[in-house]
Design an enzyme around this catalytic site. Structure first.
Site, PDB file in Angstrom:
ATOM      1  N   TYR A   1      -3.428   5.663  17.778  1.00 17.24           N
ATOM      2  CA  TYR A   1      -3.532   7.245  17.338  1.00 17.24           C
ATOM      3  C   TYR A   1      -5.016   7.537  17.021  1.00 17.24           C
ATOM      4  O   TYR A   1      -5.813   6.528  16.898  1.00 17.24           O
ATOM      5  CB  TYR A   1      -3.100   6.968  15.725  1.00 17.24           C
ATOM      6  CG  TYR A   1      -1.761   6.352  15.835  1.00 17.24           C
ATOM      7  CD1 TYR A   1      -0.601   6.208  16.581  1.00 17.24           C
ATOM      8  CD2 TYR A   1      -1.643   5.532  14.554  1.00 17.24           C
ATOM      9  CE1 TYR A   1       0.504   5.705  16.323  1.00 17.24           C
ATOM     10  CE2 TYR A   1      -0.404   4.708  14.370  1.00 17.24           C
ATOM     11  CZ  TYR A   1       0.639   4.944  15.119  1.00 17.24           C
ATOM     12  OH  TYR A   1       1.756   4.261  15.048  1.00 17.24           O
TER      13      TYR A   1
ATOM     14  N   LYS B   1      -4.985  -1.969   6.592  1.00 21.52           N
ATOM     15  CA  LYS B   1      -5.567  -0.932   7.613  1.00 21.52           C
ATOM     16  C   LYS B   1      -6.925  -0.613   7.046  1.00 21.52           C
ATOM     17  O   LYS B   1      -7.396   0.435   7.472  1.00 21.52           O
ATOM     18  CB  LYS B   1      -4.768   0.181   7.735  1.00 21.52           C
ATOM     19  CG  LYS B   1      -4.192   0.726   6.565  1.00 21.52           C
ATOM     20  CD  LYS B   1      -3.719   2.076   6.911  1.00 21.52           C
ATOM     21  CE  LYS B   1      -3.340   3.012   5.771  1.00 21.52           C
ATOM     22  NZ  LYS B   1      -2.892   4.251   6.117  1.00 21.52           N
TER      23      LYS B   1
ATOM     24  N   ASN C   1     -11.141   7.980   4.036  1.00 25.49           N
ATOM     25  CA  ASN C   1     -10.972   8.570   5.059  1.00 25.49           C
ATOM     26  C   ASN C   1     -11.346  10.136   4.597  1.00 25.49           C
ATOM     27  O   ASN C   1     -11.316  10.284   3.424  1.00 25.49           O
ATOM     28  CB  ASN C   1      -9.708   8.614   5.686  1.00 25.49           C
ATOM     29  CG  ASN C   1      -9.400   7.413   6.350  1.00 25.49           C
ATOM     30  OD1 ASN C   1      -8.433   6.766   6.093  1.00 25.49           O
ATOM     31  ND2 ASN C   1     -10.240   6.942   7.079  1.00 25.49           N
TER      32      ASN C   1
ATOM     33  N   ASN D   1       0.976  -1.437   0.025  1.00 25.24           N
ATOM     34  CA  ASN D   1       0.145  -0.001   0.004  1.00 25.24           C
ATOM     35  C   ASN D   1       1.002   1.096  -0.100  1.00 25.24           C
ATOM     36  O   ASN D   1       0.560   2.217   0.646  1.00 25.24           O
ATOM     37  CB  ASN D   1      -0.957  -0.046   1.374  1.00 25.24           C
ATOM     38  CG  ASN D   1      -2.143   1.039   0.988  1.00 25.24           C
ATOM     39  OD1 ASN D   1      -2.436   1.508  -0.124  1.00 25.24           O
ATOM     40  ND2 ASN D   1      -2.701   1.517   2.159  1.00 25.24           N
TER      41      ASN D   1
ATOM     42  N   TYR E   1     -10.633  -5.540  11.235  1.00 26.02           N
ATOM     43  CA  TYR E   1      -9.324  -4.707  11.453  1.00 26.02           C
ATOM     44  C   TYR E   1      -9.232  -4.366  12.856  1.00 26.02           C
ATOM     45  O   TYR E   1      -7.905  -4.474  13.313  1.00 26.02           O
ATOM     46  CB  TYR E   1      -9.536  -3.602  10.529  1.00 26.02           C
ATOM     47  CG  TYR E   1      -8.386  -2.337  10.807  1.00 26.02           C
ATOM     48  CD1 TYR E   1      -7.256  -2.468  10.799  1.00 26.02           C
ATOM     49  CD2 TYR E   1      -8.782  -1.070  11.699  1.00 26.02           C
ATOM     50  CE1 TYR E   1      -6.238  -1.409  11.262  1.00 26.02           C
ATOM     51  CE2 TYR E   1      -8.187  -0.057  11.951  1.00 26.02           C
ATOM     52  CZ  TYR E   1      -6.663  -0.471  11.699  1.00 26.02           C
ATOM     53  OH  TYR E   1      -5.804   0.648  12.090  1.00 26.02           O
TER      54      TYR E   1
ATOM     55  N   ASN F   1      -6.951  10.538  14.738  1.00 25.39           N
ATOM     56  CA  ASN F   1      -7.120  10.566  13.346  1.00 25.39           C
ATOM     57  C   ASN F   1      -6.237  11.272  12.697  1.00 25.39           C
ATOM     58  O   ASN F   1      -5.783  12.468  12.472  1.00 25.39           O
ATOM     59  CB  ASN F   1      -8.580  11.250  12.801  1.00 25.39           C
ATOM     60  CG  ASN F   1      -9.709  10.487  13.292  1.00 25.39           C
ATOM     61  OD1 ASN F   1      -9.876  10.112  14.327  1.00 25.39           O
ATOM     62  ND2 ASN F   1     -10.610  10.082  12.313  1.00 25.39           N
TER      63      ASN F   1
ATOM     64  N   SER G   1      -4.561   1.806  17.351  1.00 21.78           N
ATOM     65  CA  SER G   1      -5.429   2.709  16.862  1.00 21.78           C
ATOM     66  C   SER G   1      -6.660   2.921  17.803  1.00 21.78           C
ATOM     67  O   SER G   1      -7.037   2.070  18.626  1.00 21.78           O
ATOM     68  CB  SER G   1      -5.972   2.355  15.390  1.00 21.78           C
ATOM     69  OG  SER G   1      -7.237   2.905  15.214  1.00 21.78           O
TER      70      SER G   1
ATOM     71  N   LYS H   1      -6.037  -5.092  15.889  1.00 23.14           N
ATOM     72  CA  LYS H   1      -5.170  -4.229  16.816  1.00 23.14           C
ATOM     73  C   LYS H   1      -5.161  -4.589  18.305  1.00 23.14           C
ATOM     74  O   LYS H   1      -4.333  -4.524  18.920  1.00 23.14           O
ATOM     75  CB  LYS H   1      -5.642  -2.878  16.721  1.00 23.14           C
ATOM     76  CG  LYS H   1      -5.360  -1.990  15.166  1.00 23.14           C
ATOM     77  CD  LYS H   1      -3.802  -1.925  15.057  1.00 23.14           C
ATOM     78  CE  LYS H   1      -3.621  -1.416  13.705  1.00 23.14           C
ATOM     79  NZ  LYS H   1      -1.980  -1.298  13.384  1.00 23.14           N
TER      80      LYS H   1
END
Ligand code: UD1
Length: 341
Positions: free
Chosen positions: A176, A84, A198, A35, A148, A178, A124, A152
């Site tokens: 994290y 992701k 996004n 990616n 997803y 955004n 995340s 995590k």
């Protein structure tokens, strides 16, 4: 002694490599380029004026990954590599579980074998699912809502167990909020293959007239203007959080989890108007139905990272918008140059 950065060619990974190199660290990147683009290598080099090693490796191939440990003196690892996309993970859960979990397990096995016990893991805020209250602290309930997100969360749990079994490990888990923005040079930034989901990459593509209109997902949420609120944070601030975490890991063993957010929330309409104000570019938008799974309000309580890591987000929303736009404009110019050659 070098820092191994898995997924170092990706969005947050590449910005972290820049900050590491600028801070004088030696860097070894492992990435399978699934990616990201090979040009990122040159761009990191152009920004920093520093050299580093790169291995194009699929982390599921243990022998290939072991070569990296064999050929380099690795001091610590920052682990970004992973799939992701929330949507893709719902369609292909096994791909997500296999890729994200197995690559982490393989990595940890090799770290154990080579006695490298300093790890920073890229998690995340998605692990909080639908938050019970905001701001969200690290103690909030965990309830990932997608495959997803569950990868995590599962990796966080695996790392807890790794530390439990061998307390010499120093592990920082960074959640994290955004990440948006791009390096101020405009040479690296978010560059998803295919259509972005996004908000910010969609806004910049509408601004660049690559898409006609921005769809705003719902305006009936219980917020100031009815659109969802998120904690947008500059990617360079996130990158610097990793350096602070590395330093903390070096000085103490243990496993610690930190939110990386600003602590401030902005609605979708506020982001659009900040973007329009700083760039002077109009963003046509249309309100459509809410996106399934979106939560109304999500922002961090980032005080633990400030107290324990000495880290704080510095960049404001205007700078985030401007840097995102500069990156998009540079990409447009590059594309034009390729056409003209
Ligand atoms: C998403 C992911 C999250 C991931 C994060 C990383 C989901 C459910 N969550 O979070 O796992 O960690 O990105 O950045 O996908 N919006 C629009 N129009 C658009 C795109 C977005 O109105 O074209 C709105 C969304 O409804 C949301 C806000 O913008 O209210 C932010 O969306 P997005 O950038 O996708 O981030 P998250 O949904 O918070």
């Amino acid at each position: 002694m070098a820092i191994l950065v898995t997924g170092g060619m990706g969005y947050i990974g590449s910005h972290t490599c820049v900050e590491l190199l600028n801070a004088g660290y030696e860097v070894v990147i492992v990435d399978n380029l699934s990616n990201s683009k090979i040009e990122v290598l040159q761009n990191i080099q152009d920004i920093t004026g520093k050299g580093f090693k790169f291995y194009k490796i699929n982390m599921l191939e243990k022998d290939s990954l072991e070569r990296v440990f064999h050929e380099n003196e690795i001091d610590a690892v920052i682990h970004f590599a992973g799939l992701k996309s929330v949507e893709e993970s719902v369609l292909h859960p096994l791909l997500y579980y296999k890729n994200n979990l197995m690559s982490t397990i393989t990595l940890c096995e090799l770290m154990q074998k080579y006695q490298i016990k300093n790890l920073v893991f890229s998690s995340s805020a998605t692990v909080y699912g639908i938050p019970e209250k905001v701001p969200i602290s690290e103690e909030s309930q965990l309830q990932a809502k997608s495959p997803y997100g569950r990868t995590k969360l599962m990796i966080e749990e695996i790392l807890e167990d790794v530390h439990q079994a061998d307390q010499q490990w120093s592990i920082s888990i960074l959640r994290y909020f955004n990440p948006i923005g791009a390096h101020e040079s405009g040479k690296i930034g978010e560059d998803p293959l295919g259509r972005p989901n996004n908000l910010m990459p969609t806004i910049t593509k509408v601004a660049a007239r690559k898409y006609n209109i921005l769809h705003v997902f719902g305006n009936n949420y219980p917020t100031i203007d009815g659109t969802c609120i998120r904690d947008y944070i500059h990617v360079t601030d996130i990158a610097n959080g990793h350096i602070k975490a590395l330093k903390k890991n070096k000085n103490s063993s243990g496993i610690h989890t930190y939110n990386l957010g600003t602590g401030k929330g902005y609605s979708v309409l506020e982001i659009i108007s900040s973007f329009e104000k700083v760039t002077g570019v109009h963003i046509p938008y249309q309100i459509i139905a809410p996106r399934s799974g979106d939560v109304a309000v999500c922002y961090a309580n980032p005080t633990k990272a400030e107290k324990e890591l000495g880290w704080k987000a510095r960049k404001e929303i205007d700078e985030m918008c401007m840097d995102s736009w500069r990156w998009e404009v540079n990409k447009m110019n590059d594309d034009l140059n390729k056409v003209n050659v």
